[in-house]
Design a protein around this motif. Sequence first.
Motif, mmCIF file in Angstrom:
data_model
loop_
_atom_site.group_PDB
_atom_site.id
_atom_site.type_symbol
_atom_site.label_atom_id
_atom_site.label_comp_id
_atom_site.label_asym_id
_atom_site.label_seq_id
_atom_site.Cartn_x
_atom_site.Cartn_y
_atom_site.Cartn_z
ATOM 1 N N VAL A 207 0.864 -1.187 0.000
ATOM 2 C CA VAL A 207 0.000 0.000 0.000
ATOM 3 C C VAL A 207 0.897 1.232 0.000
ATOM 4 O O VAL A 207 1.675 1.432 0.936
ATOM 5 C CB VAL A 207 -0.928 0.011 1.229
ATOM 6 C CG1 VAL A 207 -1.781 1.275 1.237
ATOM 7 C CG2 VAL A 207 -1.804 -1.236 1.239
ATOM 8 N N ILE A 208 0.831 2.011 -1.053
ATOM 9 C CA ILE A 208 1.703 3.185 -1.170
ATOM 10 C C ILE A 208 1.239 4.243 -0.182
ATOM 11 O O ILE A 208 0.127 4.778 -0.278
ATOM 12 C CB ILE A 208 1.683 3.743 -2.601
ATOM 13 C CG1 ILE A 208 2.065 2.649 -3.605
ATOM 14 C CG2 ILE A 208 2.621 4.939 -2.717
ATOM 15 C CD1 ILE A 208 3.431 2.039 -3.358
ATOM 16 N N THR A 209 2.103 4.515 0.786
ATOM 17 C CA THR A 209 1.785 5.478 1.842
ATOM 18 C C THR A 209 2.993 6.390 2.066
ATOM 19 O O THR A 209 4.035 5.932 2.544
ATOM 20 C CB THR A 209 1.441 4.763 3.162
ATOM 21 O OG1 THR A 209 0.366 3.854 2.929
ATOM 22 C CG2 THR A 209 1.039 5.768 4.231
ATOM 23 N N PHE A 210 2.845 7.645 1.703
ATOM 24 C CA PHE A 210 3.945 8.589 1.867
ATOM 25 C C PHE A 210 3.819 9.297 3.214
ATOM 26 O O PHE A 210 3.399 10.453 3.303
ATOM 27 C CB PHE A 210 3.973 9.598 0.721
ATOM 28 C CG PHE A 210 4.306 8.987 -0.606
ATOM 29 C CD1 PHE A 210 5.616 8.696 -0.944
ATOM 30 C CD2 PHE A 210 3.291 8.683 -1.511
ATOM 31 C CE1 PHE A 210 5.926 8.135 -2.167
ATOM 32 C CE2 PHE A 210 3.589 8.111 -2.737
ATOM 33 C CZ PHE A 210 4.911 7.828 -3.066
ATOM 34 N N LYS A 211 4.177 8.573 4.255
ATOM 35 C CA LYS A 211 4.182 9.144 5.599
ATOM 36 C C LYS A 211 5.551 8.913 6.234
ATOM 37 O O LYS A 211 6.339 8.104 5.761
ATOM 38 C CB LYS A 211 3.078 8.516 6.458
ATOM 39 C CG LYS A 211 1.667 8.889 6.014
ATOM 40 C CD LYS A 211 0.621 8.377 6.994
ATOM 41 C CE LYS A 211 -0.781 8.819 6.563
ATOM 42 N NZ LYS A 211 -1.816 8.344 7.526
ATOM 43 N N LYS A 212 5.794 9.637 7.307
ATOM 44 C CA LYS A 212 7.076 9.541 7.976
ATOM 45 C C LYS A 212 7.350 8.104 8.414
ATOM 46 O O LYS A 212 6.493 7.436 8.984
ATOM 47 C CB LYS A 212 7.121 10.470 9.186
ATOM 48 C CG LYS A 212 8.464 10.465 9.896
ATOM 49 C CD LYS A 212 8.471 11.420 11.081
ATOM 50 C CE LYS A 212 9.818 11.393 11.791
ATOM 51 N NZ LYS A 212 9.845 12.305 12.971
ATOM 52 N N VAL A 213 8.561 7.654 8.130
ATOM 53 C CA VAL A 213 8.971 6.294 8.489
ATOM 54 C C VAL A 213 9.728 6.336 9.812
ATOM 55 O O VAL A 213 10.684 7.116 9.969
ATOM 56 C CB VAL A 213 9.860 5.686 7.394
ATOM 57 C CG1 VAL A 213 10.333 4.287 7.796
ATOM 58 C CG2 VAL A 213 9.109 5.640 6.069
ATOM 59 N N ASN A 214 9.287 5.532 10.740
ATOM 60 C CA ASN A 214 9.989 5.448 12.025
ATOM 61 C C ASN A 214 11.401 4.911 11.827
ATOM 62 O O ASN A 214 11.641 4.039 11.001
ATOM 63 C CB ASN A 214 9.222 4.530 12.982
ATOM 64 C CG ASN A 214 7.841 5.056 13.308
ATOM 65 O OD1 ASN A 214 7.615 6.271 13.316
ATOM 66 N ND2 ASN A 214 6.904 4.154 13.572
ATOM 67 N N ASN A 215 12.319 5.447 12.629
ATOM 68 C CA ASN A 215 13.712 4.997 12.591
ATOM 69 C C ASN A 215 14.349 5.238 11.217
ATOM 70 O O ASN A 215 15.190 4.459 10.765
ATOM 71 C CB ASN A 215 13.784 3.508 12.952
ATOM 72 C CG ASN A 215 15.136 3.120 13.522
ATOM 73 O OD1 ASN A 215 15.881 3.969 14.004
ATOM 74 N ND2 ASN A 215 15.471 1.849 13.448
ATOM 75 N N LEU A 216 13.925 6.320 10.558
ATOM 76 C CA LEU A 216 14.370 6.596 9.201
ATOM 77 C C LEU A 216 15.880 6.755 9.093
ATOM 78 O O LEU A 216 16.496 6.247 8.153
ATOM 79 C CB LEU A 216 13.677 7.860 8.678
ATOM 80 C CG LEU A 216 14.052 8.296 7.254
ATOM 81 C CD1 LEU A 216 13.697 7.207 6.252
ATOM 82 C CD2 LEU A 216 13.371 9.610 6.898
ATOM 83 N N SER A 217 16.491 7.436 10.041
ATOM 84 C CA SER A 217 17.935 7.673 9.956
ATOM 85 C C SER A 217 18.714 6.368 9.992
ATOM 86 O O SER A 217 19.672 6.180 9.229
ATOM 87 C CB SER A 217 18.385 8.591 11.101
ATOM 88 O OG SER A 217 18.117 7.994 12.354
#
Length: 487
Positions: A207-217
């Motif tokens: 599911v394409i979801t452009f939201k902030k990803v946790n632990n992105l760094s």
Amino acid sequence: MGIVATQSLKNVISTYIGFFIGAINTLFLYTNFLSDDYYGMVGYMLSLAYVIMPVMAFGVHNTLVKFYSTFKTRVSLNSFSTLMLFLPLTLIIPTVLAIYFGHQTIGAFLTSENENYIIKDYLWHTIIIAVALAYFEVFFAWAKVHMQTVFGNFMKEVFHRVGAMVLLLLLYLKTIDVECFMLGLVVVYVLRMLIMKVYAFSIKLPVITFKKVNNLSAILKYSILIIIAGSIATILLDVDKVMLGYYIPIKEIAYYNVAIFIAAVIAVPQRAMHQILMPLSAKYLNEKDFVALDDLYKKSALNLFIIGGFIFLLIILNINELYFLIPEEFNGGLFVVLIISTAKLYDAVLGSNNAILFNSDYYRMVLFFGVILVLIMIVLNMVFIPLYGINGAALATFLAIFMYNTLKLFFVYRKFKILPFNKNSFRIGVFILTLILLFYFWDFSFHPIINIGLKSILLSIIYAFVIYKFKFSEDVSLLIDKMIKRK
């Protein structure tokens, strides 16, 4: 070993089917239907594509496996999956632009010998194949995290070899010319990627979801580093062919390519088992289940040593007869087969070592070790290739792989206090060495095919009897028991 044994067995079967088809292509069709220059060009083109593939993938095929099980909510998982699907484009697009504007310069750099002028004519072929390889691995990783590896492994090992065989036969029948053949190879790899995409998304549609990803760094840091760390094994095995194209006539890569293919058969069980070892090791590490991790490490190493050792014996003890069956000019690769086969067996002995390192918090050390050893390998190739040609490339590869594997072995022991070996590992090693001393210098006095068949049957009986009699591996013994009961 449950799911490991089940999927690994199916993967081994499909991988060997692929290698059987590849053997026909490599030893007979390519050598007879394609000129040495163009066969060398195919090997060079594919090797270069595999070397740059991890860059194109942005390490996503490893990152997806490592972090997928850490996301517990639907939204966070969808956001992470979306990132993984689009992240490779951040490197693919600039790379394609760089090739577009610097095509002539890059082509000139890759060409040293005057005979190697055809390299620059297939630079775009190489880039498109590299992109197809990258996204194939991304889609395959999507299937892996859902513990489905069998179809992906079939596509990875069989599909492109069947495609190459069909193209070679069409070339022989003069239905296509050599230019169409080279273009056809590109189509095969692109089609393979698209089929893998359809299958992966049929398991679970992202599911394409452009939201902030946790632990992105942490995810981006891992992806950036794994571009190099996750591709060390590929670079160690393919950079030699790329450098050969710089130093020697392109047709000699064809001889090297045949020898490498023969030795690579030893890696089939490891490649097949690796598909399921990666997600399982990631799961145990994320759950901090080090007892299960240790058990997986030892069992995978022991079983791979037994299976890989048997294949190693079949190759080493039959190699002289095998070279009587292919054109005489390819015989110069005998030393390459012997030394690369030994390196491949060392790889197998380490079991899930790579899976542990790539999915642990110590993946940065793989990067550190790998960068140093790739640099060493490049230097060794620069020294040995001008002196010894393809044998020099093989020697450089062997030394680099030996150092790299030894460092990884000691590092895993230092951090996790686990080793892949037990007393049976030593016994198997002695047994393999004994069989080499007994059979290497002895052959039947018949046609090479009959000699290979008879010696292989005799060796198989002795090997299976000893492994079963002394119960070196519980998993292998159970497998033999099942085969006996079925009969």
